[in-house]
Every structure is written in structure tokens, then in C-alpha cells.
Enzyme design. Structure first.
Site, PDB file in Angstrom:
ATOM      1  N   THR A 113       0.873  -1.170   0.000  1.00 36.05           N
ATOM      2  CA  THR A 113       0.000   0.000   0.000  1.00 36.05           C
ATOM      3  C   THR A 113       0.909   1.218   0.000  1.00 36.05           C
ATOM      4  O   THR A 113       1.575   1.522   0.988  1.00 36.05           O
ATOM      5  CB  THR A 113      -0.925   0.008   1.228  1.00 36.05           C
ATOM      6  OG1 THR A 113      -1.807  -1.114   1.160  1.00 36.05           O
ATOM      7  CG2 THR A 113      -1.768   1.283   1.266  1.00 36.05           C
ATOM      8  N   LYS A 188      -7.336   1.568  -3.311  1.00 33.51           N
ATOM      9  CA  LYS A 188      -7.044   1.152  -1.940  1.00 33.51           C
ATOM     10  C   LYS A 188      -7.284   2.316  -0.976  1.00 33.51           C
ATOM     11  O   LYS A 188      -7.758   2.117   0.146  1.00 33.51           O
ATOM     12  CB  LYS A 188      -5.597   0.670  -1.831  1.00 33.51           C
ATOM     13  CG  LYS A 188      -5.178   0.251  -0.423  1.00 33.51           C
ATOM     14  CD  LYS A 188      -5.996  -0.921   0.111  1.00 33.51           C
ATOM     15  CE  LYS A 188      -5.613  -1.279   1.552  1.00 33.51           C
ATOM     16  NZ  LYS A 188      -4.322  -1.970   1.640  1.00 33.51           N
ATOM     17  N   LYS A 256      -0.354   5.063   8.509  1.00 32.78           N
ATOM     18  CA  LYS A 256       0.446   5.218   7.295  1.00 32.78           C
ATOM     19  C   LYS A 256      -0.460   5.347   6.081  1.00 32.78           C
ATOM     20  O   LYS A 256      -0.284   6.228   5.240  1.00 32.78           O
ATOM     21  CB  LYS A 256       1.385   4.026   7.141  1.00 32.78           C
ATOM     22  CG  LYS A 256       2.392   4.137   6.001  1.00 32.78           C
ATOM     23  CD  LYS A 256       2.012   3.411   4.733  1.00 32.78           C
ATOM     24  CE  LYS A 256       1.917   1.924   4.855  1.00 32.78           C
ATOM     25  NZ  LYS A 256       1.703   1.226   3.566  1.00 32.78           N
TER      26      LYS A 256
END
Length: 303
Positions: A113, A188, A256
Site C-alpha cells: 500500500t 485502496k 500510514k
């Protein structure tokens, strides 16, 4: 370590054995690479901590390499699942990186990611070298990786996507091309925005019900059959009631990811007031000592 699951009983005869590399053997990469090995592919792994790569090779019967370049040499597909943009650049672009070892026409598939920006950057760098790059972040968490049931959202050119899809389906239940380079990472981000709001809403609902003196496991069973149902409620509701968070997708990882979301929102002008607020709430959970707690630990702020 990956363990045999229902996914291991799949029929792989329709997918020819390929030479594959896997870079990054964290909680996601380790079982994902294991599915590829058990499907009959020739898998070479690389991990920053060599001992983990050695352990994987001993357990799964594959090989390990000392550098990403060595792991990628001769591979048809190079899969990666590392930490962030900088880690991804390190395993691809350095002199000992995968791009330096890959043969023309090989496909690099990134399950990290990361930012849409780095996906576009590496897509361009790969094309210059005669390689292909597909950004392919996953959803489903550690359990999805172990069970071969991940959802993979992809960006990149159609032909390399179609080539890698049947291989990726060894560890995924769905592999979908969303659009051009970076589109997988953007999808995502949409996923994480939706989850952040859901978990905060579920946290408030459970905390409210507990303050009201309700039997919350029973309440969750009831409302889980109606419009309030969600994956988060089904899989995290009762553990939230029980104050259990020592599993799952860590708060540090979510922060994050939300950082990537908020940076992209500043770039494209999207307004994300709830997401920004939930990110602050996760910072409070980190301050409580919950950096490695599951993301459902948002409820800890409310108790």
C-alpha cells in the site's frame, strides 16, 4: 508462517508453473508467497532479514536470494509487499534492486500500500527498461493472506495485468484492474477511507450501547441482520465488546495508509473531514500504547 487452508486444495492445473520472485515476507507476504509455492510455481524469495527468507524456503521448499536483483533474475513475475514508498524504491531501483535483474517483458507486481505517485513513477521506469509494472494493493488483512482470500485492486497496462492475474489468484479471491498506473493505489485509498468511517461509527455504537446497559453481543447479532451489517461488525464487533485488540491490521499501518489518503486529497482537492478526524483519533490510540493494536481499538478512546 503460512498454513494449509481451503485455498491449498484449489486446482492449479490450468495455470502453468512459472518462475516467480516474492520480495518482502511480512505478515502478508509470507503466506502469499507460500500459496504460490504450493501452487507449483518456482518461487525465490527475498527479505531484508535474511533469516526469515531462509525459514520460508525451508518451510515451503522454495529458494531465497541475498538481494532483490538475485531473486528477480529469470523470473516471469516479481511480486512485492514491502512497507512504504521508500522501501519500494529500494527493492526496485537500486543497483541491487529487482529492475536490474529482471529480463525484458517480465512483470513487477506491487502489493504494497503505497502512493499513486510512486506507482506512476515505477511504471514509467519499468517501461523504459522494457519491463512491466502493475500496482496491486490488497485488502483482506493477514487472515485473507493466510486463507488465499485477498481482494486485489490493480492499476497498469491491460496485457501484463491479464498475464499476472491467474498467478495472483492463488492467494486472492478477486483480482481486478481498475485503470491505468496508480489506479490500484487510489482504489485502496477509497477502501481505507470507507473503513475508517465504519470503524469509528461501530466504536461509537458499541460504546453507546454499553453505556446504556445493553447486552451488546446480542444487539450486534440482531442489528447485524439488518442495514447496519458490515464486515467490521461481523469480524470485529464482539472483540471490541471484549476489549481484545492483539491481532489484525495494526494502528500504525492504518495511520500510514491514512497519511497517503490525506496527502492525495490535498493534491486532488477532495474534502475528507471524517477521515482527517479519525486519523487524529488513531493518533490518540497510538499515545495510549496501541501502535500495534488492531484498528478496531478506536473504541479504547471512548471507554
Amino acid at each position: 508462517m503460512s498454513t494449509p487452508t481451503a485455498a491449498a486444495s484449489r486446482t492449479y492445473d490450468t495455470v502453468p508453473a512459472r518462475r516467480v520472485a516474492f520480495l518482502g515476507l511480512g505478515v502478508m507476504g509470507y503466506p502469499m508467497a507460500g500459496h504460490l509455492a504450493r501452487a507449483g510455481h518456482q518461487v525465490t524469495v527475498y527479505n531484508r532479514t535474511t533469516a526469515k527468507a531462509e525459514a520460508w524456503a525451508a518451510a515451503e521448499g522454495g529458494r531465497f536470494a541475498a538481494t532483490p536483483r538475485e531473486a528477480a533474475a529469470g523470473a516471469d513475475f516479481v511480486f512485492a509487499c514491502v512497507g512504504n514508498d521508500d522501501d519500494l524504491r529500494a527493492v526496485t531501483l537500486r543497483a541491487d534492486g529487482a529492475f536490474a535483474g529482471m529480463a525484458p517483458g517480465a512483470v513487477f507486481v506491487d502489493h504494497t500500500t503505497a502512493s499513486a505517485e510512486v506507482a506512476r513513477e515505477l511504471h514509467g521506469a519499468a517501461k523504459t527498461l522494457g519491463l512491466h509494472f502493475v500496482d496491486a494493493p490488497v485488502s483482506g488483512g493477514q487472515a485473507g493472506a493466510v486463507n488465499g482470500a485477498l481482494t486485489v485492486m490493480c492499476g497498469g497496462d491491460a496485457a501484463p495485468f491479464e498475464a499476472m492475474k491467474p498467478v495472483a489468484l492463488h492467494f486472492a479471491k478477486a483480482v481486478t484492474r481498475i485503470g491505468e498506473a496508480g489506479a490500484g493505489q487510489l482504489a485502496k485509498m477509497v477502501n481505507q477511507v470507507a473503513i475508517a468511517g465504519l470503524v469509528q461509527g461501530l466504536s461509537e455504537a458499541i460504546a453507546f450501547g454499553q453505556k446504556a446497559g445493553l447486552d451488546m453481543p446480542l444487539v450486534l447479532d440482531v442489528i447485524g441482520k439488518g442495514a447496519a451489517q458490515s464486515w467490521q461488525m461481523d469480524n470485529r464487533g464482539k472483540t471490541m465488546v471484549d476489549d481484545k485488540f492483539d491481532f489484525g491490521f495494526a494502528v500504525d499501518w492504518m495511520r500510514k495508509d491514512l497519511g497517503l489518503v490525506l496527502e492525495e486529497a490535498r493534491r486532488n482537492g477532495a474534502r475528507l473531514p471524517v477521515t482527517a478526524l479519525v486519523d487524529q483519533f488513531y493518533a490518540e490510540v497510538q499515545a495510549l500504547g496501541g501502535r500495534r493494536w488492531d484498528t478496531s481499538s478506536l473504541i479504547k478512546r471512548l471507554k
